[in-house]
Motif scaffolding. Structure first.
Motif, PDB file in Angstrom:
ATOM      1  N   ILE A 158       0.802  -1.190  -0.063  1.00  0.00           N
ATOM      2  CA  ILE A 158       0.182  -0.077  -0.006  1.00  0.00           C
ATOM      3  C   ILE A 158       0.844   1.171  -0.148  1.00  0.00           C
ATOM      4  CG2 ILE A 158      -2.002  -1.111   1.001  1.00  0.00           C
ATOM      5  CD1 ILE A 158      -0.906   0.066   3.916  1.00  0.00           C
ATOM      6  N   ASP A 159       2.230   1.048   0.144  1.00  0.00           N
ATOM      7  CA  ASP A 159       3.070   2.240   0.273  1.00  0.00           C
ATOM      8  C   ASP A 159       3.123   3.131  -1.090  1.00  0.00           C
ATOM      9  OD1 ASP A 159       3.242   1.572   2.979  1.00  0.00           O
ATOM     10  OD2 ASP A 159       5.410   1.010   2.533  1.00  0.00           O
ATOM     11  N   ALA A 160       3.269   4.395  -0.813  1.00  0.00           N
ATOM     12  CA  ALA A 160       3.709   5.189  -2.101  1.00  0.00           C
ATOM     13  C   ALA A 160       4.596   6.281  -1.495  1.00  0.00           C
ATOM     14  CB  ALA A 160       2.482   5.764  -2.480  1.00  0.00           C
ATOM     15  N   LEU A 161       5.721   5.693  -0.924  1.00  0.00           N
ATOM     16  CA  LEU A 161       6.779   6.529  -0.095  1.00  0.00           C
ATOM     17  C   LEU A 161       7.273   7.561  -0.733  1.00  0.00           C
ATOM     18  CD1 LEU A 161       8.230   3.696   2.298  1.00  0.00           C
ATOM     19  CD2 LEU A 161       6.031   5.150   2.643  1.00  0.00           C
ATOM     20  N   GLU A 162       7.478   8.883  -0.076  1.00  0.00           N
ATOM     21  CA  GLU A 162       8.338   9.889  -0.821  1.00  0.00           C
ATOM     22  C   GLU A 162       9.451  10.160   0.174  1.00  0.00           C
ATOM     23  OE1 GLU A 162       5.452  13.152  -1.575  1.00  0.00           O
ATOM     24  OE2 GLU A 162       3.959  11.788  -1.880  1.00  0.00           O
ATOM     25  N   ASP A 163      10.835  10.620  -0.549  1.00  0.00           N
ATOM     26  CA  ASP A 163      11.905  10.653   0.074  1.00  0.00           C
ATOM     27  C   ASP A 163      11.746  12.043   1.169  1.00  0.00           C
ATOM     28  OD1 ASP A 163      13.281   8.708  -0.998  1.00  0.00           O
ATOM     29  OD2 ASP A 163      14.231   9.768  -2.564  1.00  0.00           O
ATOM     30  N   ARG A 164      10.987  12.862   0.679  1.00  0.00           N
ATOM     31  CA  ARG A 164      10.816  14.100   1.483  1.00  0.00           C
ATOM     32  C   ARG A 164      10.143  14.111   2.862  1.00  0.00           C
ATOM     33  NH1 ARG A 164       5.718  17.572  -0.580  1.00  0.00           N
ATOM     34  NH2 ARG A 164       4.481  15.981  -1.356  1.00  0.00           N
ATOM     35  N   GLY A 252      15.613   1.681  28.939  1.00  0.00           N
ATOM     36  CA  GLY A 252      15.031   2.881  29.272  1.00  0.00           C
ATOM     37  C   GLY A 252      14.492   3.545  28.201  1.00  0.00           C
ATOM     38  N   GLY A 253      14.908   3.312  26.869  1.00  0.00           N
ATOM     39  CA  GLY A 253      14.518   3.700  25.735  1.00  0.00           C
ATOM     40  C   GLY A 253      13.307   3.154  25.092  1.00  0.00           C
ATOM     41  N   THR A 254      13.121   3.371  23.749  1.00  0.00           N
ATOM     42  CA  THR A 254      11.969   2.694  22.923  1.00  0.00           C
ATOM     43  C   THR A 254      12.251   2.782  21.542  1.00  0.00           C
ATOM     44  OG1 THR A 254       9.678   2.315  22.744  1.00  0.00           O
ATOM     45  CG2 THR A 254      10.483   4.740  23.147  1.00  0.00           C
ATOM     46  N   SER A 255      11.428   2.374  20.859  1.00  0.00           N
ATOM     47  CA  SER A 255      11.375   2.686  19.363  1.00  0.00           C
ATOM     48  C   SER A 255      10.013   3.344  18.912  1.00  0.00           C
ATOM     49  CB  SER A 255      11.590   1.214  18.421  1.00  0.00           C
ATOM     50  OG  SER A 255      10.460   0.622  18.708  1.00  0.00           O
ATOM     51  N   LEU A 256      10.433   4.034  17.819  1.00  0.00           N
ATOM     52  CA  LEU A 256       9.455   4.964  17.026  1.00  0.00           C
ATOM     53  C   LEU A 256       9.313   4.666  15.496  1.00  0.00           C
ATOM     54  CD1 LEU A 256       7.306   7.356  17.124  1.00  0.00           C
ATOM     55  CD2 LEU A 256       9.065   8.930  16.507  1.00  0.00           C
ATOM     56  N   VAL A 257       8.152   4.273  15.381  1.00  0.00           N
ATOM     57  CA  VAL A 257       7.891   4.285  13.887  1.00  0.00           C
ATOM     58  C   VAL A 257       7.004   5.383  13.349  1.00  0.00           C
ATOM     59  CG1 VAL A 257       6.807   2.944  11.890  1.00  0.00           C
ATOM     60  CG2 VAL A 257       8.142   1.840  13.585  1.00  0.00           C
ATOM     61  N   LEU A 258       7.414   6.355  12.787  1.00  0.00           N
ATOM     62  CA  LEU A 258       6.541   7.384  12.198  1.00  0.00           C
ATOM     63  C   LEU A 258       6.349   7.189  10.609  1.00  0.00           C
ATOM     64  CD1 LEU A 258       5.334   9.966  13.151  1.00  0.00           C
ATOM     65  CD2 LEU A 258       7.487  11.278  11.889  1.00  0.00           C
ATOM     66  N   ARG A 259       4.899   7.253  10.603  1.00  0.00           N
ATOM     67  CA  ARG A 259       4.274   7.128   9.348  1.00  0.00           C
ATOM     68  C   ARG A 259       3.275   8.258   8.966  1.00  0.00           C
ATOM     69  NH1 ARG A 259       5.380   2.539   5.950  1.00  0.00           N
ATOM     70  NH2 ARG A 259       3.168   1.958   5.905  1.00  0.00           N
ATOM     71  N   ARG A 260       3.590   8.784   7.839  1.00  0.00           N
ATOM     72  CA  ARG A 260       2.869   9.876   7.278  1.00  0.00           C
ATOM     73  C   ARG A 260       1.756   9.445   6.326  1.00  0.00           C
ATOM     74  NH1 ARG A 260       3.626  15.602   6.764  1.00  0.00           N
ATOM     75  NH2 ARG A 260       2.261  16.573   5.098  1.00  0.00           N
ATOM     76  N   ILE A 261       0.503   9.243   6.863  1.00  0.00           N
ATOM     77  CA  ILE A 261      -0.613   8.750   6.176  1.00  0.00           C
ATOM     78  C   ILE A 261      -1.776   9.859   5.477  1.00  0.00           C
ATOM     79  CG2 ILE A 261      -2.596   7.014   6.215  1.00  0.00           C
ATOM     80  CD1 ILE A 261      -1.123   5.944   8.536  1.00  0.00           C
ATOM     81  N   GLY A 385       5.081   8.571   3.848  1.00  0.00           N
ATOM     82  CA  GLY A 385       6.365   8.723   4.369  1.00  0.00           C
ATOM     83  C   GLY A 385       6.386   7.680   5.570  1.00  0.00           C
ATOM     84  N   SER A 386       7.783   7.323   5.849  1.00  0.00           N
ATOM     85  CA  SER A 386       8.060   6.159   6.674  1.00  0.00           C
ATOM     86  C   SER A 386       9.317   6.375   7.316  1.00  0.00           C
ATOM     87  CB  SER A 386       7.924   5.121   6.220  1.00  0.00           C
ATOM     88  OG  SER A 386       8.166   3.974   6.966  1.00  0.00           O
ATOM     89  N   ALA A 387       9.717   6.259   8.620  1.00  0.00           N
ATOM     90  CA  ALA A 387      10.858   6.154   9.190  1.00  0.00           C
ATOM     91  C   ALA A 387      10.834   5.687  10.559  1.00  0.00           C
ATOM     92  CB  ALA A 387      11.306   7.837   9.583  1.00  0.00           C
ATOM     93  N   VAL A 388      11.978   5.035  11.026  1.00  0.00           N
ATOM     94  CA  VAL A 388      12.220   4.252  12.238  1.00  0.00           C
ATOM     95  C   VAL A 388      13.455   4.926  13.094  1.00  0.00           C
ATOM     96  CG1 VAL A 388      12.615   2.071  13.505  1.00  0.00           C
ATOM     97  CG2 VAL A 388      11.108   2.091  10.974  1.00  0.00           C
TER      98      VAL A 388
END
Length: 407
Positions: A158-164, A252-261, A385-388
């Protein structure tokens, strides 16, 4: 690591207006045969009802702020690329600078050498949270210190990811109930990164404003849906097991997935209410599952209607997003965005979907695979958009963010 007023002659409009008023007053006084007294100016009053500006969030601790605190009404996510040729010492310097900025700004004080410290005086719950992408983690500790999940997600159909809107070496999340505070803090963070990192992308979003709803009310996205119903309370054991990393330098940290939908509002407008609710699996007014009456009722995925069909469709969003395995559950952190159209494109409207979890591969990826395979909301949404990022552990008063690997 990626490469990264002119002066005016003659009477002014204000002078003309004040001069005319004075002349008119003189004429009125002459005609009335009496001196015209100057009107008493109204006394300024300050109403502090509901004032939130002085609220602060603790910076120091085992965990960084911005994960357990209530999300601010306004949020900015800024990703940076480290400049080419960056060294471990450069990264350490950047982390020390940002740590000092966050310490000061979150208390309502200006950053060091802040030229506009007044803009920092109302933190309104400001949080500044820092994370690393794969390149920064490699630079800090080498490949053997990088978690296997830290890197781009698998490709989804389903992705249509853009570098920006994607990737990045380091991330700073800045959240507050005051947009001016967010803007100022972002400017300080960007200024201190000069010569060490270049801004890759900036994404800004919003939630319901402070005071619009009772504390604890689930936010709504721009489709009108409640978004984040299944998040456990921060104090719950379930929150800890879902979110926190417990060993190694990221403990003590975690992970973040940020998706621009991106949301297609035009075609969503064409769907009737029944179709919208069936796509989600919840009623839009209360947020209750279609098998319940209240938002936090447990959905009954086995329930059928009088014709024997599932009341909650097998491809409804609520069903596809709910793991059968409790160990796969995540914590959601969402912000809406609404931006002007670019050229002939439709307006940029959608959701900045943040997913917090201890292990991206074990928790987030299986959920996203099910959503990509079959989710009715895919008709109206497109991930662009997608970043980890690895969200760093907190630090004490003598430390700095990232010191568990850099010190």
């Amino acid at each position: 690591m990626t490469r990264a007023s002119s002066s005016s002659h003659g009477p002014s409009r204000r002078g003309f207006l004040t001069g005319s008023a004075a002349a008119a007053g003189a004429v009125a006084g002459a005609v009335g045969g009496a001196t015209v007294a100057r009107a008493t100016e109204p006394t300024a009053t300050t109403d502090t009802t509901g004032v939130n500006g002085s609220r602060t969030t603790a910076f120091h601790g085992v965990h960084q702020a911005g994960i357990t605190s209530s999300p601010g009404a306004h949020g900015t996510f800024v990703a940076f690329d480290l400049v080419e040729g960056s060294t471990r010492e450069d990264l350490t310097r950047l982390m020390r600078l940002w740590t000092d900025d966050a310490r000061r700004l979150m208390t309502g004080a200006g950053a060091l050498a802040d030229t506009e410290p007044e803009l920092a005086s109302a933190p309104a719950g400001l949080t500044i949270t820092v994370g690393w992408g794969r390149a920064a983690a490699v630079l800090a500790g080498g490949e053997d210190q990088v978690p296997s999940w830290l890197g781009p997600l698998p490709a989804f159909s389903i992705d249509a990811l853009e570098d920006r809107w994607s990737d990045g070496d380091v991330l700073v999340m800045i959240h507050s109930d005051d947009p001016t505070t967010v803007s100022h803090a972002t400017r300080m963070i960007v200024k201190d990164a000069t010569s060490l990192a270049t801004e890759r992308w900036r994404q800004t979003g919003f939630r319901q404003a402070y005071g619009s709803h009772p504390s604890g009310t689930t936010m709504r996205n721009l489709f009108g849906q409640v978004d984040g119903t299944t998040n456990p309370p921060v104090a719950a054991d379930d929150f800890a097991t879902r979110v926190w990393i417990t060993d190694g330098w990221l403990a003590g940290g975690t992970s973040l997935v940020l998706r621009r939908i991106r949301m297609n509002m035009a075609t969503w407008d064409e769907a009737d209410r029944v179709g919208r609710e069936n796509a989600v699996g919840r009623t839009l007014d209360t947020g209750a599952p279609l098998t319940g009456t209240k938002e936090h009722d447990e959905p009954d995925f086995d329930a059928v209607n009088e014709r024997g069909f599932p009341i909650i469709s097998d491809v409804a969003h609520i069903r596809r997003a709910r793991p059968d395995d409790p160990s796969q559950r995540i914590v959601r952190l969402g912000y809406n965005y609404d931006e002007p159209a670019r050229g002939g494109d439709d307006a940029e409207v959608g959701l900045l979907f943040g997913s917090l979890q201890a292990d991206v591969d074990a928790q987030y990826v299986p959920i996203q695979e099910r959503l990509a395979e079959a989710d009715l909301l895919n008709v109206w949404t497109t991930p662009v958009g997608s970043a980890v990022f690895a969200i760093l552990p907190g630090c004490d008063e003598d430390g700095f963010l990232g010191d568990t690997l850099l010190a």
